[in-house]
Design an enzyme around this catalytic site. Structure first.
Site, PDB file in Angstrom:
ATOM      1  N   PRO A  33       0.842  -1.201   0.000  1.00  0.00           N
ATOM      2  CA  PRO A  33       0.000   0.000   0.000  1.00  0.00           C
ATOM      3  C   PRO A  33       0.877   1.250   0.000  1.00  0.00           C
ATOM      4  O   PRO A  33       1.968   1.252   0.588  1.00  0.00           O
ATOM      5  CB  PRO A  33      -0.787  -0.114   1.316  1.00  0.00           C
ATOM      6  N   LYS A  34       0.415   2.299  -0.671  1.00  0.00           N
ATOM      7  CA  LYS A  34       1.145   3.571  -0.677  1.00  0.00           C
ATOM      8  C   LYS A  34       0.555   4.470   0.404  1.00  0.00           C
ATOM      9  O   LYS A  34      -0.567   4.942   0.287  1.00  0.00           O
ATOM     10  CB  LYS A  34       1.066   4.248  -2.044  1.00  0.00           C
ATOM     11  N   TRP A  35       1.332   4.710   1.434  1.00  0.00           N
ATOM     12  CA  TRP A  35       0.850   5.454   2.590  1.00  0.00           C
ATOM     13  C   TRP A  35       0.888   6.952   2.319  1.00  0.00           C
ATOM     14  O   TRP A  35       1.776   7.455   1.642  1.00  0.00           O
ATOM     15  CB  TRP A  35       1.689   5.099   3.817  1.00  0.00           C
ATOM     16  N   ASP A 180      -2.935   6.154  -0.680  1.00  0.00           N
ATOM     17  CA  ASP A 180      -2.682   6.951  -1.876  1.00  0.00           C
ATOM     18  C   ASP A 180      -2.445   6.121  -3.128  1.00  0.00           C
ATOM     19  O   ASP A 180      -2.123   6.673  -4.169  1.00  0.00           O
ATOM     20  CB  ASP A 180      -1.458   7.839  -1.604  1.00  0.00           C
ATOM     21  N   GLY A 181      -2.566   4.786  -3.053  1.00  0.00           N
ATOM     22  CA  GLY A 181      -2.308   3.959  -4.210  1.00  0.00           C
ATOM     23  C   GLY A 181      -1.526   2.724  -3.822  1.00  0.00           C
ATOM     24  O   GLY A 181      -1.655   2.191  -2.716  1.00  0.00           O
TER      25      GLY A 181
END
Length: 363
Positions: A33-35, A180-181
């Protein structure tokens, strides 16, 4: 402090790609996961803990609760790459995180209790007396899992998968928790400081917004006036035009053309929908354009108000409250749209998702 990897360290970066990449074309990929927080390098040597930002500036004094947590939860000697975030309920809240950077010690202490931060680790640079920066990510991740077993907050270990289908599901679901992605990391790549070794897949959307003003470029002169950024607005449910962000990144030629093109729309601030805001000296949660905040000290934020008659389409990736999280990108003019029709209702709402489920980490 005496560690195998010492500050300053510039973190490994990512380049943007469209869609979940094929692992076979990159020699194998791990997806995370993009934090959406502050990138942070954490250095720990016994009781000594230092937190550094992506541009090597110190963060330690702003997050005393994370220093205490690192002493209690993390290995005796380690260097970790990760992200600092603040969660309110089941979502990340970047605006609340920004408030944690404050010059007053008393304010820092108060916010550490009221809006405590967390740290999520996603890479290992050193453990004990060993440096891991030259090892492939697959080895770094295995060692990281062994070292951080059983974390339940405020320090966490990020989830990871090598299954692109699962990563696709994360991309669609986790945004509801404020993420965020997705980030993809080559399994065979070493840790390359300041190198764009990773891949990032971010959400991209479009919206029709109202042009409400512009700021001049820092190189603008009376002889060659240039537009720096366009100020954008959307109408709320009460019919008030709210500041939603800016659009920039034009060529020098286009900046000059825009300045001339927009002159017929220039209006006195008293006749502008934002005229009532001119009395403010400090931005009110970022919604008052052309005013100062502690994030913009020393910058000229004055703007030229324009009659809100033109509509443009912009692309954006993420919302931060009621505003675009980053600078929006100009796509095209929309002469077919009425400004009054440009409201918040057109913005896509991500599916709600519980942050606690994102933080569930298993091998």
């Amino acid at each position: 402090m005496d560690l195998p990897v010492m500050p300053p360290v510039r973190p490994m970066l990512a380049k943007a790609v469209k869609g979940i990449p094929d692992p076979d074309k990159h020699g194998g990929l791990a997806f995370e996961p993009k934090w959406d927080g502050f990138r942070c390098l954490l250095f720990k040597d016994g009781d000594e803990v230092e937190l550094a930002s992506r541009n090597t500036k110190p963060l330690t004094r702003y997050f005393p609760e994370l220093v205490a947590a690192a002493r209690e939860q993390l290995p005796e000697r380690c260097v970790l790459d990760g992200e600092i975030f603040v969660a309110i309920g089941d979502r990340l809240e970047f605006e609340v995180l920004q408030e944690r950077i404050h010059p007053a010690e008393s304010r820092i202490t108060k916010l550490a209790e009221e809006t405590p931060a967390s740290f999520v680790a996603f890479d290992l640079l050193a453990l004990g007396d060993e440096s891991f920066v030259d090892r492939p990510f697959a080895e770094r991740r295995t060692a990281l899992e062994d070292a951080l077993t059983g974390l339940d907050g405020p320090c966490f270990l990020t989830r990871v998968t090598t299954d692109p289908a699962e990563a696709e599901g994360w991309f669609e679901q986790f945004e509801g928790a404020g993420l965020d992605g997705v980030v993809a990391k080559p399994l065979t790549a070493p840790y390359t400081q300041n190198g764009r070794t990773m891949l990032k897949i971010k959400h991209a959307r479009t919206a029709d917004v109202v042009l409400a003003g512009f700021r001049e470029h820092k190189t603008s002169t009376p002889e060659l006036p240039l537009v720096g950024s366009l100020l954008l607005g959307l109408y709320d449910d009460q019919g008030q035009l709210q500041h939603i962000g800016v659009s920039a990144s034009f060529t020098a030629q286009r900046r000059a053309e825009l300045f001339e093109e927009l002159q017929p729309l220039v209006v006195d601030i008293a006749d502008h929908p934002w005229g009532a805001w001119q009395e403010f000296l400090v931005a009110n949660p970022g919604r008052v354009p052309g005013t100062q905040s502690r994030w913009s000290q020393g910058k000229d934020l004055s703007f030229t108000p324009l009659r809100p008659e033109r509509v443009l389409e912009v692309s954006y990736d993420h919302m931060e409250g009621r505003r675009f999280r980053h600078t929006a990108h100009f796509q095209r003019w929309r002469p077919d749209r009425d400004p009054e029709s440009c409201g918040y209702d057109q913005l896509e709402e991500p599916v709600s998702y519980d942050l606690a489920r994102v933080l569930e980490s298993d091998r």
